[in-house]
Structures are given as structure tokens and as C-alpha cells.
Design an enzyme around this catalytic site. Structure first.
Site, short mmCIF file in Angstrom:
data_model
loop_
_atom_site.label_atom_id
_atom_site.label_comp_id
_atom_site.label_asym_id
_atom_site.label_seq_id
_atom_site.Cartn_x
_atom_site.Cartn_y
_atom_site.Cartn_z
N GLU A 1 -19.27 -13.93 4.81
CA GLU A 1 -19.24 -13.06 3.64
C GLU A 1 -20.14 -13.74 2.61
O GLU A 1 -19.77 -14.75 2.04
CB GLU A 1 -17.81 -12.92 3.16
CG GLU A 1 -17.60 -11.71 2.26
CD GLU A 1 -17.88 -12.03 0.82
OE1 GLU A 1 -19.03 -11.84 0.39
OE2 GLU A 1 -16.97 -12.48 0.13
N CYS B 1 -19.05 -11.77 -5.88
CA CYS B 1 -20.02 -11.25 -4.91
C CYS B 1 -20.09 -9.74 -4.96
O CYS B 1 -21.14 -9.15 -4.74
CB CYS B 1 -19.67 -11.74 -3.51
SG CYS B 1 -17.95 -11.52 -3.08
P1 NDP Z 1 -22.54 -22.33 -1.77
O1 NDP Z 1 -22.81 -21.29 -0.77
O2 NDP Z 1 -23.44 -23.48 -1.84
O3 NDP Z 1 -21.04 -22.86 -1.60
C1 NDP Z 1 -20.03 -22.15 -0.91
C2 NDP Z 1 -19.36 -23.06 0.10
O4 NDP Z 1 -20.28 -23.42 1.11
C3 NDP Z 1 -18.86 -24.38 -0.49
O5 NDP Z 1 -17.69 -24.77 0.17
C4 NDP Z 1 -20.00 -25.31 -0.19
O6 NDP Z 1 -19.61 -26.67 -0.15
C5 NDP Z 1 -20.44 -24.84 1.18
N1 NDP Z 1 -21.81 -25.14 1.51
C6 NDP Z 1 -22.85 -25.35 0.69
N2 NDP Z 1 -23.97 -25.59 1.38
C7 NDP Z 1 -23.64 -25.54 2.68
C8 NDP Z 1 -24.36 -25.72 3.89
N3 NDP Z 1 -25.65 -25.97 3.91
N4 NDP Z 1 -23.69 -25.60 5.05
C9 NDP Z 1 -22.38 -25.32 5.05
N5 NDP Z 1 -21.64 -25.15 3.93
C10 NDP Z 1 -22.26 -25.25 2.77
O7 NDP Z 1 -22.46 -21.64 -3.18
P2 NDP Z 1 -22.82 -22.30 -4.59
O8 NDP Z 1 -21.56 -22.70 -5.18
O9 NDP Z 1 -23.87 -23.35 -4.54
O10 NDP Z 1 -23.44 -21.04 -5.29
C11 NDP Z 1 -24.80 -20.70 -5.04
C12 NDP Z 1 -24.96 -19.23 -4.94
O11 NDP Z 1 -24.20 -18.73 -3.85
C13 NDP Z 1 -24.45 -18.45 -6.12
O12 NDP Z 1 -25.37 -18.45 -7.15
C14 NDP Z 1 -24.22 -17.11 -5.50
O13 NDP Z 1 -25.42 -16.43 -5.42
C15 NDP Z 1 -23.75 -17.44 -4.11
N6 NDP Z 1 -22.29 -17.41 -3.98
C16 NDP Z 1 -21.72 -16.30 -3.49
C17 NDP Z 1 -20.35 -16.23 -3.40
C18 NDP Z 1 -19.70 -15.04 -2.89
O14 NDP Z 1 -18.55 -14.78 -3.22
N7 NDP Z 1 -20.36 -14.28 -2.03
C19 NDP Z 1 -19.49 -17.30 -3.84
C20 NDP Z 1 -20.19 -18.47 -4.30
C21 NDP Z 1 -21.55 -18.49 -4.36
P3 NDP Z 1 -19.96 -27.65 -1.40
O15 NDP Z 1 -19.27 -27.08 -2.58
O16 NDP Z 1 -19.43 -28.95 -0.97
O17 NDP Z 1 -21.46 -27.62 -1.54
#
Ligand code: NDP
Length: 457
Positions: A231, A265
Site C-alpha cells: 500500500e 495516503c
Molecule cells: P518510508 O516509505 O520511507 O517509510 C515507511 C516504512 O518503510 C518505514 O517503516 C520505513 O522504515 C520503511 N522503509 C524505508 N525505506 C525502506 C526500504 N528501502 N526498504 C524497506 N523498508 C523501508 O516513508 P517516509 O517516512 O520516508 O516518507 C516518505 C514518503 O513516503 C512520504 O513523503 C510519502 O510520500 C510516502 N508515505 C506514504 C505513506 C502512505 O500511507 N502511503 C505513509 C508514509 C509515507 P524507517 O522508518 O526505519 O526508514
């Protein structure tokens, strides 16, 4: 990214955590695998009882958990309390409807020369959930409630900026009386996720978050031949046609774009308004955006708090500055708020062109982008040109327009005259780069189940 609670309202680091050592991580995975061997045989009635107990624990813990979430990621306290209530509702939904979802599905035994033929729905095993910080309890619960009802065991790798909420999730299921280790939180950085996915004892993964994170998890899981549900982001269109109730549409537009401090999102992010009503809608929309109360999310009356992270507010600022430099009109907002913490003004931009960075991206903050269009065809065409396809919204009293919208909009969810919202009772998920698979309802539960075909001669 450090695993830490940093209050976005002040920028103050309140608590930091060491990531799990290799040995500690190994111990947790081993315990999850051991828990699964017995948990999969527990009765449906026991699981129902534990789910209901978890809902009761949440009810009792509402104020404390809500304060924790607001401290860790800045959502207004009232919204945090509502999120806790929604999680309790999801637990009760699966307690009530889960047993029927787990019933075997009888098939036409005569057609296949059997005495009996049916599908038996069985759990898969230990599932890894990688979750984001924006709805720190709800995103994780959307995975946990159906997974535990199904007889799976969960490992939660939560976002690094919500470690205390992550630890609370583990405590919640323990307090509710679930068997030991059926739901554990892993305090690990994202670079350790590959090791967990590749572990033979972990059978599947789900991720909610950004597209790059989804790509990483899906490619590792694909290489290891393990199923995933993703998602990812969204840049949901919100189309307003001349027959719409403009007051109602403007009210929902403001809520949808600014709730959770603009970090959802399924927030409507791109507004397509028919030329005949564009002036009036823009006026109503801008007025309401300008009237939002920005402030300390712990204080009653604050409607918009800070963005969750410093990089989040920097990203939003960069998108708006880029659009302004390339000719967008800032109707309202357009700057950081002059106070400590990571606040950004609720903002409305018009005059959006494809050269602007925000055109084909997701702006994760309180920034609405508005287009004036001449027809529904034009609105749908621009809406569909975006790589994401999560939710979508149409405001129209015209039956033919509604039918066209439902048929042609490229999204996983289509809401007409209302706000895109996730409900336990409705499937949730997207198409295109918003991900694949569905959460919630029986569809969500069965993503991580073995639909075993049984033939008895
Ligand atoms: P991320 O996608 O980076 O973080 C979401 C989760 O994924 C966290 O648990 C994070 O861990 C983990 N993660 C990050 N990088 C990786 C990777 N390469 N491989 C596997 N897991 C990973 O979101 P951000 O918080 O950095 O937000 C960035 C952008 O993502 C936002 O600006 C938005 O556009 C989008 N976003 C969308 C969401 C939604 O509900 N669809 C929710 C959050 C973000 P860790 O925190 O340790 O990096």
C-alpha cells in the site's frame, strides 16, 4: 534513520533506542516461528475472545496511546483518540465477522467426481509488516487484526520515528491475553529488513509507505518467492462538477487534504474543478483553508499540527517553492510557520503545469493543487496521467457522470460525494504505483492465507 521519538512540535529528541542486535533479532524470529506452530491450531473462538479483549484494552488505554502518537508524530490529539477508536472497531469487526470468513467454501463435488470438494482457508505463518508513521496504530492494526484472526503470527517493523507506539502494539496483544510471541515488534532499521524477509521462517510481507520502500521489499520478497501486499503513495484526484453541492464539497476537500496534518495516503491532493464553478469553489476552499487553526496538536482546537519529520517539512517547502518559481499562484499559505517545530501553513496552489515537481509526485503535507477543467473527460485524463492510483473522489449529482467516473478513473477506490476513508467493512488498496493487493474485509484477510483445495473421494 535513528530509532527515536523526536517531538515534531518542538524538534526535541525525547527517547532513543538501540536497534536489535543480530542475536536478539534471531531470538525474536525463532520465537515467532515457535508461536506459530501452536497458534495456528488455536480455536476460532479463542481468537475471537482475544481480539475482543484487545479492543477493550485499547478502549481503556485510549488517552495514553493517543498522547503517545501525538508526541511521536504530531497529529492533533482528538484525531489520535479517534484513531484508537477506529482500531478497536477493526478488532471487533474481525471478532464478529472473522469466523464466517474462515469457514470452508463448498465447491461442486459432483462436477469433479468427489464426495466432497471445498476450499479450506488456512494461515500462512509468520508475516512481516513494514509500517509507516502517519497512522501509527491504525496502519499496523489494519494488518494485525485480520492476520491474528486468520491464525498468522506478526512481526512489526514500524517506522523509526514511532518506536514507542510500535512497542505499545506488542504490549497490547500481550495484555489482551494472546499467546506469547504471536505479535512482536522489531526495533530495526530498514537496512535489516532484507535479512528478515529472506529468513525461511518468514513467509510473506506487507508494506505501507513510499514507492521506493515498496520496490525494495517487493523485489527482495520476489527473489525469495514470498507474497507481498503493498500500500504505497497516492495523489488522489477530487473532481468537482457543476451539479455538485459546492459547500459540502469544499468542506470535505479541506478535511481530506488537511487531516493528519496533510499526511495521509488517501488524502485528496489534486483538485479538478469544472470551469463553471471554479471561481466559487476556489473561493469557498481558500476561505476554509485560511480559517484552519494551526497549532500545538496537544492543545484543544488545533486542527493542523506539525509535519512528522524535519525532512517532511523540507520536502513540502521544496515542492511549493518549485511550483511558485515555475508560475503557480499561491492562493493561501505557502510558507513555514514561524515557530519551533516542523509546521507548514495549509496551502492552496493554482496554475499547476507539468513542469512542476509536484505534478507527478505525492506532496505529503497540507498542500492542495487545483486545476480548472472544461469537462469530466479532461479531469479524468489528467487524473489518470499520474503514476499513482489509490483513491479518487467525484462530486456530482449527474448519474451519467458518476457512471463514467467509476468506469474510467484508474484507482483502487472511487468515492462519490464523500471522503475517501478506510473502513474495516470496505476493501482498501490501489492500482498502478500505489501498490497491489487489498487490506481489510475478507479480501485483506485472505491475502495471507492458503486457500487450500480439498478433494475427498
Ligand atoms: P518510508 O516509505 O520511507 O517509510 C515507511 C516504512 O518503510 C518505514 O517503516 C520505513 O522504515 C520503511 N522503509 C524505508 N525505506 C525502506 C526500504 N528501502 N526498504 C524497506 N523498508 C523501508 O516513508 P517516509 O517516512 O520516508 O516518507 C516518505 C514518503 O513516503 C512520504 O513523503 C510519502 O510520500 C510516502 N508515505 C506514504 C505513506 C502512505 O500511507 N502511503 C505513509 C508514509 C509515507 P524507517 O522508518 O526505519 O526508514
Amino acid at each position: 534513520m535513528a530509532i527515536a521519538t523526536i517531538n515534531p512540535t518542538t524538534g526535541e529528541t525525547l527517547k532513543t533506542y538501540e536497534p536489535l542486535s543480530d542475536d536478539a533479532l534471531e531470538g525474536k524470529i525463532a520465537r515467532a516461528a515457535a508461536a506459530y506452530r501452536s497458534y495456528r491450531r488455536t480455536s476460532v473462538q479463542d481468537r475471537v475472545r482475544w481480539l475482543r479483549a484487545a479492543a477493550d484494552v485499547l478502549d481503556a488505554d485510549t488517552d495514553a496511546v493517543a498522547e503517545l502518537m501525538t508526541t511521536e508524530m504530531g497529529k492533533p490529539l482528538a484525531a489520535a483518540k479517534a484513531e484508537v477508536g477506529k482500531c478497536a472497531k477493526a478488532l471487533r469487526y474481525y471478532a464478529e465477522h472473522g469466523p464466517a470468513m474462515l469457514e470452508p467454501q463448498e465447491l461442486d463435488s459432483d462436477a469433479v467426481g468427489a464426495r466432497q470438494a471445498y476450499v479450506s482457508y488456512q494461515p500462512l505463518g509468520v508475516v512481516l509488516a513494514v509500517m509507516p508513521w502517519n497512522f501509527p496504530l491504525w496502519q499496523a492494526m489494519r494488518f494485525a487484526a485480520p492476520a491474528l484472526m486468520a491464525g498468522n503470527v506478526g512481526l512489526l517493523k514500524h517506522a523509526s520515528n514511532v518506536p514507542q507506539t510500535a512497542l505499545y502494539m506488542e504490549e497490547l496483544f500481550r495484555k489482551a491475553g494472546f499467546p506469547d510471541d504471536v505479535f512482536q515488534t522489531l526495533l530495526i532499521g530498514s537496512s535489516t529488513i532484507e535479512r528478515v524477509i529472506r529468513d525461511d521462517r518468514v513467509v510473506a510481507a506487507t508494506l505501507t509507505g513510499s514507492a521506493p520502500a515498496g520496490q525494495s521489499v517487493a523485489s527482495i520478497a520476489g527473489d525469495a518467492l514470498k507474497p507481498t501486499v503493498l500500500e504505497l503513495g497516492g495523489s488522489d484526484p477530487f473532481i468537482v462538477m457543476p451539479s455538485a453541492d459546492l459547500e459540502a464539497a469544499a468542506g470535505v476537500a479541506v478535511t481530506s487534504r488537511n487531516q493528519n496534518n496533510g499526511q495521509s495516503c488517501i488524502a485528496a491532493k489534486r483538485f479538478f474543478v469544472h470551469r463553471d464553478v471554479a471561481e466559487e469553489f476556489t473561493r469557498l476552499f481558500a476561505e476554509r483553508i485560511g480559517a484552519l487553526t494551526v497549532g500545538d496538536p496537544m492543545e484543544e482546537g488545533a486542527e493542523v499540527g506539525p509535519l512528522a519529520t524535519e525532512s517532511g517539512v523540507q520536502d513540502v517547502e521544496a515542492y511549493v517553492d518549485d511550483a511558485r518559481a515555475k508560475g503557480a499562484t499561491v492562493v493561501v499559505g505557502g510558507s513555514r510557520v514561524d515557530r519551533p517545530g516542523w509546521f507548514y501553513e495549509p496551502t492552496l496552489l493554482t496554475g499547476i503545469t507539468p513542469e512542476m515537481d509536484l505534478y507527478a509526485e505525492e506532496v505529503f503535507g497540507p498542500v492542495a493543487a487545483l486545476w480548472t477543467v472544461d469537462s469530466l473527460d479532461e479531469a479524468i485524463e489528467i487524473a489518470n496521467s499520474h503514476p499513482y492510483g489509490l483513491g479518487s473522489n467525484l462530486w456530482s449529482e449527474d448519474e451519467a457522470e458518476r457512471a463514467q467516473f467509476v468506469r474510467d478513473i484508474e484507482s483502487g477506490m472511487a468515492f462519490v460525494n464523500g471522503m475517501t476513508t478506510s473502513y474495516p467493512e470496505l476493501p482498501f488498496g490501489g492500482v498502478k504505483q500505489s501498490g497491489y493487493g487489498r487490506e481489510l474485509t475478507e479480501r485483506g484477510m485472505r491475502e495471507f492465507m492458503n486457500a487450500k483445495t480439498v478433494w475427498v473421494g
